[in-house]
Design a protein around this motif. Structure first.
Motif, PDB file in Angstrom:
ATOM      1  N   GLU A   7       0.892  -0.610  -0.637  1.00  0.00           N
ATOM      2  CA  GLU A   7      -0.039  -0.150   0.463  1.00  0.00           C
ATOM      3  C   GLU A   7       0.844   1.250  -0.543  1.00  0.00           C
ATOM      4  OE1 GLU A   7      -3.031   0.591  -0.143  1.00  0.00           O
ATOM      5  OE2 GLU A   7      -3.551  -1.781  -0.722  1.00  0.00           O
ATOM      6  N   LEU A   8       2.297   1.325   0.129  1.00  0.00           N
ATOM      7  CA  LEU A   8       3.102   2.062   0.470  1.00  0.00           C
ATOM      8  C   LEU A   8       4.074   2.477  -1.101  1.00  0.00           C
ATOM      9  CD1 LEU A   8       3.882   2.333   4.299  1.00  0.00           C
ATOM     10  CD2 LEU A   8       2.622   3.570   3.100  1.00  0.00           C
ATOM     11  N   LEU A   9       4.167   3.350  -1.920  1.00  0.00           N
ATOM     12  CA  LEU A   9       5.152   3.949  -2.601  1.00  0.00           C
ATOM     13  C   LEU A   9       6.073   3.775  -2.624  1.00  0.00           C
ATOM     14  CD1 LEU A   9       1.674   3.641  -5.098  1.00  0.00           C
ATOM     15  CD2 LEU A   9       3.046   1.467  -4.473  1.00  0.00           C
ATOM     16  N   THR A  10       7.114   4.013  -3.204  1.00  0.00           N
ATOM     17  CA  THR A  10       8.350   4.572  -2.963  1.00  0.00           C
ATOM     18  C   THR A  10       8.310   5.960  -3.984  1.00  0.00           C
ATOM     19  OG1 THR A  10       9.560   3.884  -4.539  1.00  0.00           O
ATOM     20  CG2 THR A  10       9.860   2.788  -2.855  1.00  0.00           C
ATOM     21  N   VAL A  11       9.277   6.864  -4.029  1.00  0.00           N
ATOM     22  CA  VAL A  11       9.019   7.701  -5.028  1.00  0.00           C
ATOM     23  C   VAL A  11       9.451   7.216  -6.077  1.00  0.00           C
ATOM     24  CG1 VAL A  11       9.965  10.161  -6.008  1.00  0.00           C
ATOM     25  CG2 VAL A  11       9.506   9.490  -2.883  1.00  0.00           C
ATOM     26  N   PRO A  12      10.841   6.629  -6.422  1.00  0.00           N
ATOM     27  CA  PRO A  12      10.694   6.430  -7.850  1.00  0.00           C
ATOM     28  C   PRO A  12       9.520   5.275  -8.256  1.00  0.00           C
ATOM     29  CG  PRO A  12      12.855   5.882  -6.288  1.00  0.00           C
ATOM     30  CD  PRO A  12      11.616   6.165  -6.084  1.00  0.00           C
ATOM     31  N   GLU A  13       8.998   4.547  -7.776  1.00  0.00           N
ATOM     32  CA  GLU A  13       7.070   3.671  -8.213  1.00  0.00           C
ATOM     33  C   GLU A  13       6.268   4.943  -8.818  1.00  0.00           C
ATOM     34  OE1 GLU A  13       7.507   0.072  -5.522  1.00  0.00           O
ATOM     35  OE2 GLU A  13       6.936   1.580  -4.264  1.00  0.00           O
ATOM     36  N   VAL A  14       6.174   6.177  -7.972  1.00  0.00           N
ATOM     37  CA  VAL A  14       5.172   7.377  -8.284  1.00  0.00           C
ATOM     38  C   VAL A  14       5.662   7.881  -9.544  1.00  0.00           C
ATOM     39  CG1 VAL A  14       3.669   9.443  -6.948  1.00  0.00           C
ATOM     40  CG2 VAL A  14       4.337   7.196  -6.232  1.00  0.00           C
ATOM     41  N   MET A  15       7.348   7.761  -9.305  1.00  0.00           N
ATOM     42  CA  MET A  15       7.370   8.416 -10.648  1.00  0.00           C
ATOM     43  C   MET A  15       6.987   7.894 -11.950  1.00  0.00           C
ATOM     44  SD  MET A  15      11.776   9.876  -9.342  1.00  0.00           S
ATOM     45  CE  MET A  15      11.985   9.733 -11.375  1.00  0.00           C
ATOM     46  N   ILE A  16       6.956   6.704 -12.188  1.00  0.00           N
ATOM     47  CA  ILE A  16       6.647   5.752 -12.922  1.00  0.00           C
ATOM     48  C   ILE A  16       5.900   6.150 -13.535  1.00  0.00           C
ATOM     49  CG2 ILE A  16       7.173   3.640 -13.634  1.00  0.00           C
ATOM     50  CD1 ILE A  16       9.074   3.048 -11.914  1.00  0.00           C
ATOM     51  N   LEU A  18       3.328   8.268 -12.610  1.00  0.00           N
ATOM     52  CA  LEU A  18       2.700   9.311 -12.914  1.00  0.00           C
ATOM     53  C   LEU A  18       3.613   9.863 -14.576  1.00  0.00           C
ATOM     54  CD1 LEU A  18       2.026  11.607  -9.600  1.00  0.00           C
ATOM     55  CD2 LEU A  18       0.455   9.863 -11.526  1.00  0.00           C
ATOM     56  N   LYS A  19       4.717   9.706 -14.730  1.00  0.00           N
ATOM     57  CA  LYS A  19       5.778   9.881 -15.659  1.00  0.00           C
ATOM     58  C   LYS A  19       6.315  11.667 -15.828  1.00  0.00           C
ATOM     59  CE  LYS A  19       3.509   6.053 -19.306  1.00  0.00           C
ATOM     60  NZ  LYS A  19       3.508   5.528 -18.714  1.00  0.00           N
ATOM     61  N   LEU A  20       6.511  10.915 -14.393  1.00  0.00           N
ATOM     62  CA  LEU A  20       7.091  12.456 -13.757  1.00  0.00           C
ATOM     63  C   LEU A  20       8.421  11.978 -13.606  1.00  0.00           C
ATOM     64  CD1 LEU A  20       3.695  13.911 -12.288  1.00  0.00           C
ATOM     65  CD2 LEU A  20       4.326  14.370 -14.675  1.00  0.00           C
ATOM     66  N   GLY A  21       9.150  13.497 -13.326  1.00  0.00           N
ATOM     67  CA  GLY A  21      10.474  13.195 -13.026  1.00  0.00           C
ATOM     68  C   GLY A  21      10.552  13.231 -10.987  1.00  0.00           C
ATOM     69  N   ARG A  22      11.510  12.732 -10.140  1.00  0.00           N
ATOM     70  CA  ARG A  22      12.083  12.710  -8.838  1.00  0.00           C
ATOM     71  C   ARG A  22      11.344  14.278  -8.847  1.00  0.00           C
ATOM     72  NH1 ARG A  22      15.000   9.918  -5.684  1.00  0.00           N
ATOM     73  NH2 ARG A  22      15.778  11.578  -3.609  1.00  0.00           N
ATOM     74  N   TYR A  26       8.331  15.674  -5.898  1.00  0.00           N
ATOM     75  CA  TYR A  26       8.281  16.486  -4.197  1.00  0.00           C
ATOM     76  C   TYR A  26       8.416  17.257  -3.914  1.00  0.00           C
ATOM     77  CZ  TYR A  26      11.974  12.699  -2.523  1.00  0.00           C
ATOM     78  OH  TYR A  26      12.113  11.520  -2.284  1.00  0.00           O
ATOM     79  N   ASP A  27       7.788  18.590  -5.631  1.00  0.00           N
ATOM     80  CA  ASP A  27       7.360  19.193  -5.817  1.00  0.00           C
ATOM     81  C   ASP A  27       5.552  19.123  -4.821  1.00  0.00           C
ATOM     82  OD1 ASP A  27       8.886  21.122  -6.140  1.00  0.00           O
ATOM     83  OD2 ASP A  27       8.246  20.970  -8.131  1.00  0.00           O
ATOM     84  N   LEU A  28       4.745  18.289  -5.824  1.00  0.00           N
ATOM     85  CA  LEU A  28       3.448  17.753  -5.077  1.00  0.00           C
ATOM     86  C   LEU A  28       3.612  17.390  -3.910  1.00  0.00           C
ATOM     87  CD1 LEU A  28       2.706  15.453  -8.318  1.00  0.00           C
ATOM     88  CD2 LEU A  28       1.185  18.196  -7.580  1.00  0.00           C
ATOM     89  N   ILE A  29       4.457  16.951  -3.469  1.00  0.00           N
ATOM     90  CA  ILE A  29       4.680  16.645  -1.396  1.00  0.00           C
ATOM     91  C   ILE A  29       4.696  17.649  -1.332  1.00  0.00           C
ATOM     92  CG2 ILE A  29       5.934  15.413   0.197  1.00  0.00           C
ATOM     93  CD1 ILE A  29       6.583  12.957  -2.323  1.00  0.00           C
TER      94      ILE A  29
END
Length: 62
Positions: A7-16, A18-22, A26-29
């Motif tokens: 249920e918890l995703l890493t930042v790299p998993e979210v990047m993939i 959403l097809k967005l950069g790191r 972090y700006d969205l966070i």
């Protein structure tokens, strides 16, 4: 992988997903548009937070 860690995703998993950069993730966070938690030094994004973010983006686009 347990159900809790699934249920918890890493930042790299979210990047993939959403097809967005790191830095964009972090700006969205930072802007609290994407909810995250810290587990020790690691940043994790609940899967439900990602779903909510995507739903909000779809609603804004409509």
């Amino acid at each position: 992988m347990t159900a809790a860690t699934d249920e918890l995703l890493t930042v790299p998993e979210v990047m993939i997903r959403l097809k967005l950069g790191r830095s964009t993730i972090y700006d969205l966070i930072r802007s609290r548009r994407l909810v995250s938690i810290k587990v020790g030094r690691a940043r994790r994004i609940p899967r439900s937070s990602l779903r909510d973010f995507i739903a909000d983006q779809i609603a804004e686009a409509a």
